[in-house]
Design a protein around this motif. Structure first.
Motif, PDB file in Angstrom:
ATOM      1  N   GLN A 111       4.325   5.192  -4.359  1.00 52.56           N
ATOM      2  CA  GLN A 111       2.831   5.560  -3.860  1.00 52.56           C
ATOM      3  C   GLN A 111       1.789   4.486  -4.632  1.00 52.56           C
ATOM      4  O   GLN A 111       0.847   3.985  -3.743  1.00 52.56           O
ATOM      5  N   LEU A 112       1.894   4.273  -5.679  1.00 54.02           N
ATOM      6  CA  LEU A 112       1.289   3.131  -6.258  1.00 54.02           C
ATOM      7  C   LEU A 112       1.244   1.860  -5.615  1.00 54.02           C
ATOM      8  O   LEU A 112       0.190   1.070  -5.467  1.00 54.02           O
ATOM      9  N   ASP A 113       2.437   1.539  -5.494  1.00 60.12           N
ATOM     10  CA  ASP A 113       2.645   0.247  -4.413  1.00 60.12           C
ATOM     11  C   ASP A 113       1.814   0.300  -3.131  1.00 60.12           C
ATOM     12  O   ASP A 113       1.218  -0.755  -2.856  1.00 60.12           O
ATOM     13  N   THR A 114       1.885   1.247  -2.420  1.00 61.12           N
ATOM     14  CA  THR A 114       1.434   1.420  -1.354  1.00 61.12           C
ATOM     15  C   THR A 114      -0.086   1.305  -1.535  1.00 61.12           C
ATOM     16  O   THR A 114      -0.631   0.683  -0.671  1.00 61.12           O
ATOM     17  N   VAL A 115      -0.419   2.019  -2.182  1.00 52.15           N
ATOM     18  CA  VAL A 115      -2.128   1.948  -2.496  1.00 52.15           C
ATOM     19  C   VAL A 115      -2.632   0.788  -2.977  1.00 52.15           C
ATOM     20  O   VAL A 115      -3.748   0.243  -2.245  1.00 52.15           O
ATOM     21  N   ASN A 116      -1.893   0.005  -3.848  1.00 50.83           N
ATOM     22  CA  ASN A 116      -2.114  -1.426  -4.264  1.00 50.83           C
ATOM     23  C   ASN A 116      -2.096  -2.406  -2.903  1.00 50.83           C
ATOM     24  O   ASN A 116      -3.176  -3.316  -3.005  1.00 50.83           O
ATOM     25  N   THR A 117      -1.259  -1.992  -2.184  1.00 51.94           N
ATOM     26  CA  THR A 117      -1.292  -3.022  -0.799  1.00 51.94           C
ATOM     27  C   THR A 117      -2.392  -2.537  -0.061  1.00 51.94           C
ATOM     28  O   THR A 117      -3.121  -3.647   0.485  1.00 51.94           O
ATOM     29  N   LYS A 118      -2.864  -1.229   0.199  1.00 50.77           N
ATOM     30  CA  LYS A 118      -3.928  -1.203   0.963  1.00 50.77           C
ATOM     31  C   LYS A 118      -5.194  -1.602   0.422  1.00 50.77           C
ATOM     32  O   LYS A 118      -6.153  -2.309   0.889  1.00 50.77           O
ATOM     33  N   LEU A 119      -5.323  -1.680  -0.801  1.00 51.68           N
ATOM     34  CA  LEU A 119      -6.442  -2.103  -1.676  1.00 51.68           C
ATOM     35  C   LEU A 119      -6.447  -3.635  -1.496  1.00 51.68           C
ATOM     36  O   LEU A 119      -7.657  -4.146  -1.444  1.00 51.68           O
TER      37      LEU A 119
END
Length: 183
Positions: free
Chosen positions: A47-55
């Motif tokens: 989830q953290l990786d996904t959020v970082n990618t979106k950011l």
């Protein structure tokens, strides 16, 4: 805990087996908790990786500029809504004037409208009454723009009482149309 440790304490094999079995249950329960915690950790990491990618997609975006664009678009939308409302009010007003002109017997809407002070009628609080009054004033000053209120005196048909009977006139009328004498 190891079996050798318990043998060194002088315990019998059967007792050692029961202790080891109970210890195994505790160890397995802790291993299960560890596996579950690792699964949750991996899920949070994903989830953290996904959020970082979106950011990262928003990197370099000027938020103040976007807010300015939104404000400008909202202003444009409000201006268009106001423009549409003004056009609709103008259309309704014009339609009410044209309807009043027809009701007053106006012959030419454009000519009658040209004689009216449309701006003062638009700003009027009681438009329908003021339109009627203005039309009456135009009717008094320029009556030729309106039809006459008196009935037409030019008769087109027979008034009866002429020579011949109704049956004779019907026969001649049918003959003029190329129809046989009788129904």
């Amino acid at each position: 805990m190891k079996t050798e440790f318990l043998k060194a304490l002088g315990l019998e094999q059967e007792t050692i087996n029961k202790i080891m079995e109970e210890n195994g249950k505790d160890v397995n329960a802790e291993k299960e908790k560890t596996r579950k915690a690792e699964g949750e950790r991996d899920n949070y990491k994903t989830q953290l990786d996904t959020v970082n990618t979106k950011l990262e997609e928003f990197e370099g975006v000027d938020v103040k500029d976007l807010q300015g664009q939104i404000t400008k678009l909202q202003g444009d939308l409000k201006a268009k809504e106001d423009e549409c409302a003004a056009k609709e009010a103008e259309r309704v007003f014009t339609d009410s004037v044209k309807t009043a002109i027809k009701a007053a017997g106006g012959r030419n809407e454009k000519a009658v409208i040209a004689m009216l002070d449309m701006e003062s009628l638009k700003g009027s609080k009681n438009q329908s009454e003021d339109i009627k009054k203005a039309l009456e004033d135009v009717k008094k000053s320029d009556g030729y723009l309106f039809g006459a209120d008196e009935p037409i005196n030019n008769q087109v048909g027979s008034l009866g009482g002429g020579s011949g009977t109704d049956a004779d006139s019907m026969v001649s009328l049918r003959a003029a149309m190329g129809l046989p004498e009788k129904n």
